[in-house]
Design an enzyme around this catalytic site. Structure first.
Site, PDB file in Angstrom:
ATOM      1  N   TRP A 294      21.305 -37.718  23.272  1.00 47.08           N
ATOM      2  CA  TRP A 294      22.635 -37.274  22.832  1.00 47.08           C
ATOM      3  C   TRP A 294      23.531 -37.011  24.045  1.00 47.08           C
ATOM      4  CZ3 TRP A 294      25.499 -32.882  23.805  1.00 47.08           C
ATOM      5  CH2 TRP A 294      26.621 -32.669  22.999  1.00 47.08           C
ATOM      6  N   HIS A 295      22.899 -36.494  25.124  1.00 46.52           N
ATOM      7  CA  HIS A 295      23.692 -36.154  26.303  1.00 46.52           C
ATOM      8  C   HIS A 295      24.193 -37.373  27.059  1.00 46.52           C
ATOM      9  CE1 HIS A 295      22.000 -32.139  25.660  1.00 46.52           C
ATOM     10  NE2 HIS A 295      23.069 -31.717  26.295  1.00 46.52           N
ATOM     11  N   GLY A 296      23.476 -38.469  26.987  1.00 45.10           N
ATOM     12  CA  GLY A 296      23.941 -39.636  27.724  1.00 45.10           C
ATOM     13  C   GLY A 296      23.046 -40.832  27.491  1.00 45.10           C
TER      14      GLY A 296
END
Lengths: 440, 345
Positions: A294-296
């Site tokens: 989700w973060h990257g």
């Protein structure tokens, strides 16, 4: 008015991408409305799937397309096909991960019949678009926010001033602590192509650890403050996470609205702790891996998530086989150990390449005998002092809140602290135009 | 909790502190000024969307930015100058942007600073990435950034402690730069001397050397120390061939479009002059570039009147000398018919 302001706010960054917000809003509003009246379970499921496909489709296309394509190319080429992918160089819509998760939570809760549908389309549109938290959270649940839009809101004088105070703290965290004190050191260490001395690697990692907390908590605090100035209450997103006693405690204190989202919409549906120990570990690991992604869109983020999943599993094992009572004496030591382990994960989060991350880890554990010393003494002292103060502040504040502390101190003391923060924000003149989490 | 009381205390104390901070920096000789940043550059670049018949465009590095005085240029040539030279930059990325992304085919004056042009075409090198960043910023800047810049202008114009630059040389009174100047012990990389601000620029990027650089030799010496540190560092060997080829290729495209390309080598002195003459000899660099590009060219070394100009920090002309240089250069260019779209008074 707030809705219009929110669209203008987003449009000032990139007007055409407001269209995505509209599509997301229209799809989830329609899905929510249908789910509230439809009794046929198959049709209800279809509406849910439609919403998921649109929201996750946006994420897949804008955020993960090149990552998926790169990996596909690598796999295909290992079989000698010589395929060349064409990156599309698509702009990542700011805050897409936040608002898609927020709208999905509405539709899922509607599907589960947990909440009532929004009264009007405009209330729902404002829930998706509310400008203080649109681009980097907190990710707010429908029942906590939409209901606040049903009646006209006006902040009380105290709410307004407290909102200004929170806005000042948020700016202080971002402009002074993250950008002025820490970002330069983190950038220098992680941007270096040299093999570093252990002290430099640790100080660079600590600097990033502080930077990402101050940057993200700073944004959240600004968002909460601005919303409060408008009479809207947003939930806390951080509760002194660097004084966490273990990793399950950490995820109740760090990016709380994301971790509770992942818990409610991923970990629990995956079985949670209801289907035996093995299934629990799988659910934990999958949740954290997806949390990392989700973060990257990069393998380094997946490793970051995987490390946190491993920590959570090891913590469960420790509780089962080596239980001990947490006291005031061992608590601080435990918090320090937790913080140190978290720092190791930040290496993978910050490094752009595995090679950099691995070199940093080797340096941190003194596996490089002749690492370069790129940081000067003052920088080492500055970063160490800032991070030590941060850790101690979190430790002493872990069971209280800013509001409680401000009630205990005199108005003069609060005013002086406030003035110092304002002064430092103004003389820092941050040129950082972005928050780190805008890119997620 | 008496929040109102705390709020009033905070506002009053913060205001008093800021006023004291402002007076402190003024007492140290710092005056309010506008910073030459990416927004100022992008605003000038935006003028190329609507090209006038008498538009003259300047590219290059800080030398042409300081040495060509736009007010004099405008008055003497009756042209509309657009200054998009970038400090510490090779002209290639901006030249490429003009050739590939605009319809401009008027007079383009390229300042040639040998160490910046003839060093490299490697995109990650500072001299190349810095101007490319400006080109990209112009393409991608948001309305929020445009508004933010407009709002910052009154603050920059009126407060000495406000800085809004993008580069190390723009920052001298902000907290981050002040912290960077604290050093003790031997650890780490060599300490770089502080790079004090020496810009006096208008919104249309008319740059002047501040008077303090002429009157306060100690202040000017601080900039010389920085140049010494930069020039004394490790530099990769110049890449004459690829830089000249890249520039020549763009020159041909521009001239074939009907453009009028003029190369200008602005003055240098002291350490810069020494290094430029040794590492970037005229015969192997400038002369080859002029010959291959087919452009009109003016090198200060060829004119008697440019031999004793005053450059307080070896690289840029003092304002009076820049005014003289501009006037004389215009006369020379006009006498040779180089300025095709200028009108004389």
């Amino acid at each position: 008015m707030l809705l219009l302001a929110s669209y203008i706010f987003y449009g000032l960054w990139n007007p055409p991408l407001v269209l995505l917000l509209w599509i997301s809003t229209m799809v989830d509003w329609t899905a929510g409305k249908k789910l509230s009246v439809e009794q046929n379970e198959r049709k209800r499921k279809m509406w849910l799937i439609l919403s998921m496909c649109v929201n996750l489709g946006f994420l897949a296309f804008f955020k993960y397309r090149d990552f998926l394509l790169d990996n596909f190319t690598t796999v295909v080429n290992t079989y000698g096909y010589g395929y060349k992918s064409q990156p599309m160089d698509i702009i990542l819509p700011m805050g897409i991960s936040f608002y898609t998760f927020q709208t999905m939570s509405y539709t899922i809760d509607m599907y589960k019949r947990k909440i009532e549908p929004a009264k009007t389309f405009l209330d729902f549109a404002l829930y998706v678009t509310f400008f203080p938290q649109l681009v980097a959270g907190p990710i707010v649940r429908a029942q906590d926010l939409i209901t606040q839009f049903y009646e006209e809101k006006k902040a009380t004088a105290n709410q307004f001033i407290w909102g200004v105070f929170l806005l000042t703290i948020g700016l202080f965290q971002k402009v002074v602590m993250a950008d002025t004190f820490l970002s330069g050191t983190a950038d220098k260490v992680f941007g270096s192509d040299k093999l570093l001395h252990g002290v430099d690697a640790w100080v660079g990692t600590l600097a990033f650890s502080g930077q990402i907390f101050f940057d993200f908590a700073g944004y959240s605090t600004c968002a909460i403050g601005i919303a409060l100035m408008l009479g809207i209450i947003l939930p806390d997103n951080f509760k002194y996470p660097y004084a966490s006693l273990g990793f399950s405690d950490l995820w109740k204190r760090w990016h709380i609205t994301l971790s509770s989202w992942l818990r409610d919409y991923l970990y629990i549906p995956l079985g949670g702790n209801r289907h035996g120990i093995l299934r629990l570990y799988v659910a934990l690991m999958v949740t954290m891996l997806i949390g990392g992604l989700w973060h990257g869109a990069a393998w380094t983020f997946i490793v970051w998530g995987g490390l946190h999943g491993t920590y959570l599993i090891l913590e469960r094992l420790q509780r089962q086989y080596l239980p001990f009572k947490i006291t005031a004496w061992n608590g601080m030591f435990l918090a320090f150990i937790t913080f140190s382990c978290v720092n190791i994960t930040w290496v993978f989060f910050r490094a752009r390449k595995f090679e950099t991350a691995w070199n940093m880890i080797k340096s941190m554990f003194y596996m490089q005998t002749e690492g370069e010393k790129i940081l000067d003494t003052f920088t080492i002292i500055k970063v160490s002092a800032v991070v030590a103060i941060l850790f101690l502040c979190h430790w002493f504040m872990r069971n209280t809140s800013l509001k409680e502390v401000s009630l205990k101190i005199s108005p003069w003391t609060l005013g002086i602290v406030w003035a110092i923060m304002l002064f430092l924000v103004i003389i820092s003149q941050g040129s950082g135009e972005q928050f780190i989490y805008f890119q997620f | 909790m008496k929040l109102k009381q705390s709020f009033i205390v905070a506002i009053v104390l913060a205001l008093l502190s800021i006023v004291a901070w402002e007076f402190y920096w003024r007492s140290q000789g710092h005056l309010p000024n506008i910073d030459d940043n990416k927004n100022l550059w992008a605003n000038q670049r935006a003028k190329l969307k609507d090209i006038k018949e008498n538009t003259v465009v300047f590219i290059g590095s800080s030398r042409i930015l300081y040495d060509i005085q736009l007010d004099i240029w405008k008055k003497e040539t009756q042209t509309d100058p657009v200054m998009i030279a970038a400090q510490g930059a090779s002209p290639i990325p901006i030249f490429k942007d003009i050739v590939e992304n605009t319809d401009f085919k008027g007079t383009l004056i390229a300042g040639i600073t040998p160490p910046l042009l003839f060093s490299t075409t490697y995109p990650e090198a500072e001299f190349m990435s810095r101007p490319q960043f400006l080109v990209d910023y112009y393409k991608n800047r948001t309305y929020a950034q445009i508004i933010n810049h407009k709002l910052s202008i009154p603050l920059q114009k009126n407060l000495a402690f406000i800085r809004d630059g993008d580069e190390a040389w723009d920052s001298d009174v902000d907290l981050k730069t002040l912290l960077k100047q604290i050093h003790f012990g031997e650890r780490g990389e060599p300490v770089f001397p502080p790079f004090y601000n020496f810009e006096d620029i208008t919104l249309d990027r008319h740059m002047k050397m501040p008077e303090r650089m002429v009157t306060d030799t100690a202040y000017a010496s601080t900039v010389k120390k920085v140049w010494k540190a930069i020039l004394g560092g490790d530099m990769p060997p110049p890449d004459k061939e690829s830089t000249i080829n890249a520039f020549v290729e763009l020159s041909k495209k521009f001239i074939n479009k009907g453009g009028n390309l003029i190369l200008v080598r602005c003055p240098s002195s002291g350490l810069f002059k020494d290094i430029e003459s040794k590492a970037f000899s005229r015969e192997e660099n400038w002369d080859v570039l002029v010959e291959k590009s087919g452009a009109k060219a003016y090198n200060y070394q060829d004119y008697e009147q440019f031999q004793n100009l005053f450059l307080p920090e070896w690289s840029h002309l003092a304002t009076k000398d820049a005014q003289f240089f501009t006037r004389e250069l215009i006369k020379i260019m006009q006498s040779e018919g180089a300025l095709t779209n200028s009108k004389t008074n």
